[in-house]
Design a protein around this motif. Structure first.
Motif, PDB file in Angstrom:
ATOM      1  N   LYS A  10     -16.828 -12.706  -9.069  1.00 39.10           N
ATOM      2  CA  LYS A  10     -16.833 -13.396  -7.777  1.00 39.10           C
ATOM      3  C   LYS A  10     -18.229 -13.864  -7.384  1.00 39.10           C
ATOM      4  O   LYS A  10     -18.385 -14.869  -6.692  1.00 39.10           O
ATOM      5  CB  LYS A  10     -16.249 -12.486  -6.694  1.00 39.10           C
ATOM      6  CG  LYS A  10     -14.734 -12.413  -6.715  1.00 39.10           C
ATOM      7  CD  LYS A  10     -14.113 -13.762  -6.383  1.00 39.10           C
ATOM      8  CE  LYS A  10     -12.593 -13.711  -6.342  1.00 39.10           C
ATOM      9  NZ  LYS A  10     -11.977 -13.463  -7.651  1.00 39.10           N
ATOM     10  N   THR A  13     -18.560 -17.050  -9.167  1.00 39.76           N
ATOM     11  CA  THR A  13     -17.755 -18.077  -8.497  1.00 39.76           C
ATOM     12  C   THR A  13     -18.528 -18.678  -7.325  1.00 39.76           C
ATOM     13  O   THR A  13     -18.565 -19.905  -7.149  1.00 39.76           O
ATOM     14  CB  THR A  13     -16.430 -17.483  -7.985  1.00 39.76           C
ATOM     15  OG1 THR A  13     -15.688 -16.954  -9.082  1.00 39.76           O
ATOM     16  CG2 THR A  13     -15.584 -18.543  -7.286  1.00 39.76           C
ATOM     17  N   LEU A  14     -19.145 -17.820  -6.539  1.00 39.30           N
ATOM     18  CA  LEU A  14     -19.921 -18.280  -5.387  1.00 39.30           C
ATOM     19  C   LEU A  14     -21.111 -19.120  -5.832  1.00 39.30           C
ATOM     20  O   LEU A  14     -21.388 -20.190  -5.279  1.00 39.30           O
ATOM     21  CB  LEU A  14     -20.391 -17.065  -4.578  1.00 39.30           C
ATOM     22  CG  LEU A  14     -21.150 -17.345  -3.287  1.00 39.30           C
ATOM     23  CD1 LEU A  14     -20.288 -18.154  -2.330  1.00 39.30           C
ATOM     24  CD2 LEU A  14     -21.570 -16.021  -2.639  1.00 39.30           C
ATOM     25  N   ARG A  15     -21.799 -18.674  -6.853  1.00 37.06           N
ATOM     26  CA  ARG A  15     -22.930 -19.431  -7.398  1.00 37.06           C
ATOM     27  C   ARG A  15     -22.485 -20.812  -7.875  1.00 37.06           C
ATOM     28  O   ARG A  15     -23.091 -21.837  -7.555  1.00 37.06           O
ATOM     29  CB  ARG A  15     -23.549 -18.662  -8.566  1.00 37.06           C
ATOM     30  CG  ARG A  15     -24.645 -19.411  -9.300  1.00 37.06           C
ATOM     31  CD  ARG A  15     -24.890 -18.838 -10.687  1.00 37.06           C
ATOM     32  NE  ARG A  15     -23.709 -18.941 -11.540  1.00 37.06           N
ATOM     33  CZ  ARG A  15     -23.609 -18.386 -12.745  1.00 37.06           C
ATOM     34  NH1 ARG A  15     -24.593 -17.660 -13.228  1.00 37.06           N
ATOM     35  NH2 ARG A  15     -22.506 -18.549 -13.469  1.00 37.06           N
ATOM     36  N   SER A  17     -19.988 -22.599  -7.057  1.00 40.54           N
ATOM     37  CA  SER A  17     -19.427 -23.490  -6.035  1.00 40.54           C
ATOM     38  C   SER A  17     -20.479 -24.384  -5.404  1.00 40.54           C
ATOM     39  O   SER A  17     -20.159 -25.431  -4.850  1.00 40.54           O
ATOM     40  CB  SER A  17     -18.742 -22.664  -4.941  1.00 40.54           C
ATOM     41  OG  SER A  17     -19.702 -21.949  -4.170  1.00 40.54           O
ATOM     42  N   ARG A  18     -21.736 -23.999  -5.516  1.00 37.69           N
ATOM     43  CA  ARG A  18     -22.812 -24.764  -4.885  1.00 37.69           C
ATOM     44  C   ARG A  18     -23.789 -25.349  -5.903  1.00 37.69           C
ATOM     45  O   ARG A  18     -24.603 -26.203  -5.558  1.00 37.69           O
ATOM     46  CB  ARG A  18     -23.564 -23.839  -3.902  1.00 37.69           C
ATOM     47  CG  ARG A  18     -24.558 -24.516  -2.981  1.00 37.69           C
ATOM     48  CD  ARG A  18     -23.894 -25.439  -1.985  1.00 37.69           C
ATOM     49  NE  ARG A  18     -24.884 -26.034  -1.100  1.00 37.69           N
ATOM     50  CZ  ARG A  18     -25.190 -25.572   0.117  1.00 37.69           C
ATOM     51  NH1 ARG A  18     -24.582 -24.491   0.583  1.00 37.69           N
ATOM     52  NH2 ARG A  18     -26.068 -26.187   0.859  1.00 37.69           N
ATOM     53  N   HIS A  50     -16.039 -19.148 -13.551  1.00 34.06           N
ATOM     54  CA  HIS A  50     -16.911 -18.194 -12.845  1.00 34.06           C
ATOM     55  C   HIS A  50     -18.006 -17.723 -13.808  1.00 34.06           C
ATOM     56  O   HIS A  50     -19.068 -18.322 -13.853  1.00 34.06           O
ATOM     57  CB  HIS A  50     -16.128 -17.035 -12.229  1.00 34.06           C
ATOM     58  CG  HIS A  50     -14.933 -16.576 -13.008  1.00 34.06           C
ATOM     59  ND1 HIS A  50     -15.024 -16.033 -14.270  1.00 34.06           N
ATOM     60  CD2 HIS A  50     -13.611 -16.569 -12.686  1.00 34.06           C
ATOM     61  CE1 HIS A  50     -13.807 -15.699 -14.687  1.00 34.06           C
ATOM     62  NE2 HIS A  50     -12.940 -16.014 -13.762  1.00 34.06           N
TER      63      HIS A  50
END
Length: 237
Positions: A10, A13-15, A17-18, A50
């Motif tokens: 996760k 995933t956050l990394r 996304s941007r 991810h």
């Protein structure tokens, strides 16, 4: 004591996304270990949505605890694991189109394939685990592959527990007892969280390790966000 391996998918995933490198996956892995976690888990998938394959290599010198790489043993994945030589490989029968792992291995149907994969990884000195459901016939068949451990797929338990059905742990207890008798270690994962983890652990004999990602990261947002909000307010005063 049951070991905690933190799945950092996760964070990746956050990394992703941007773009860029925020949050820094390697730093997060290092910090999680410094907080006391016993291991780091990643699950690279072919589309790299991810964890990227390069992340698996970059994490190798960072993970000083136990390094668990899980995934479907297609050739690219197998080559990656054999080159990195993590502490453990967990074989998961993911299709390319699944959002998250949603089934364990049919160890009867895929017996010969799993025997081959387990032998290849073990010959490289990598502890092997098979993601599996609680059917006792599948547990017996898993033992015939020569695998070191099984990882019990715990989604059904988690759903039932949330509804108040604590009896749902019984198939997992029975599966663990049989696996222990057959000489396999017990791991577990999928939808375990702060609400159900203690009950589950207390009902699974010789539970060696749990791998937790989505719930742990989500809980961290809620349990840690107050501190961060107040840090911003303090700086703005």
């Amino acid at each position: 004591m049951t070991k905690l391996s933190v799945n950092i998918n996760k964070i990746a995933t956050l990394r992703n996304s941007r773009g860029g490198n925020v949050p820094n996956l390697l730093q997060v892995a290092s910090d999680i270990q410094s907080f006391g976690a016993d291991g780091i888990t990643i699950h690279p998938r072919p589309d790299e949505r991810h964890i990227r394959y390069q992340d698996a290599y970059d994490l190798k010198p960072i993970v000083t605890t136990e390094y668990n790489i899980e995934g479907n043993p297609i050739k690219k994945f197998t080559d990656l694991v054999l080159e990195i030589k993590p502490t453990q490989v967990t074989l998961v029968p993911d299709g390319d189109d699944v959002l998250t792992s949603n089934a364990g291995w049919d160890t009867v149907k895929h017996q010969s394939f799993l025997q081959e994969m387990v032998a290849e990884f073990k010959s490289a000195g990598i502890r092997t685990s098979i993601f599996i459901e609680t059917d006792l016939k599948l547990i017996e068949a898993a033992a015939k592959t020569g695998v070191d451990r099984i990882e019990l797929y715990t989604e059904d338990f988690a759903i039932a527990f949330e509804k108040g059905n604590k009896e749902a742990v019984k198939p997992y207890t029975e599966a663990a007892i049989l696996a222990n008798e057959l000489g396999m270690g017990i791991n577990a994962g999928h939808d375990l969280n702060l609400d159900n983890i203690e009950f589950f652990k207390n009902n699974i004999p010789n539970l060696a390790e749990v791998s937790i990602g989505h719930a742990l990261i989500s809980e961290s947002i809620y349990l840690g966000i107050e501190n961060v909000v107040n840090m911003y307010l303090h700086r703005l005063q």
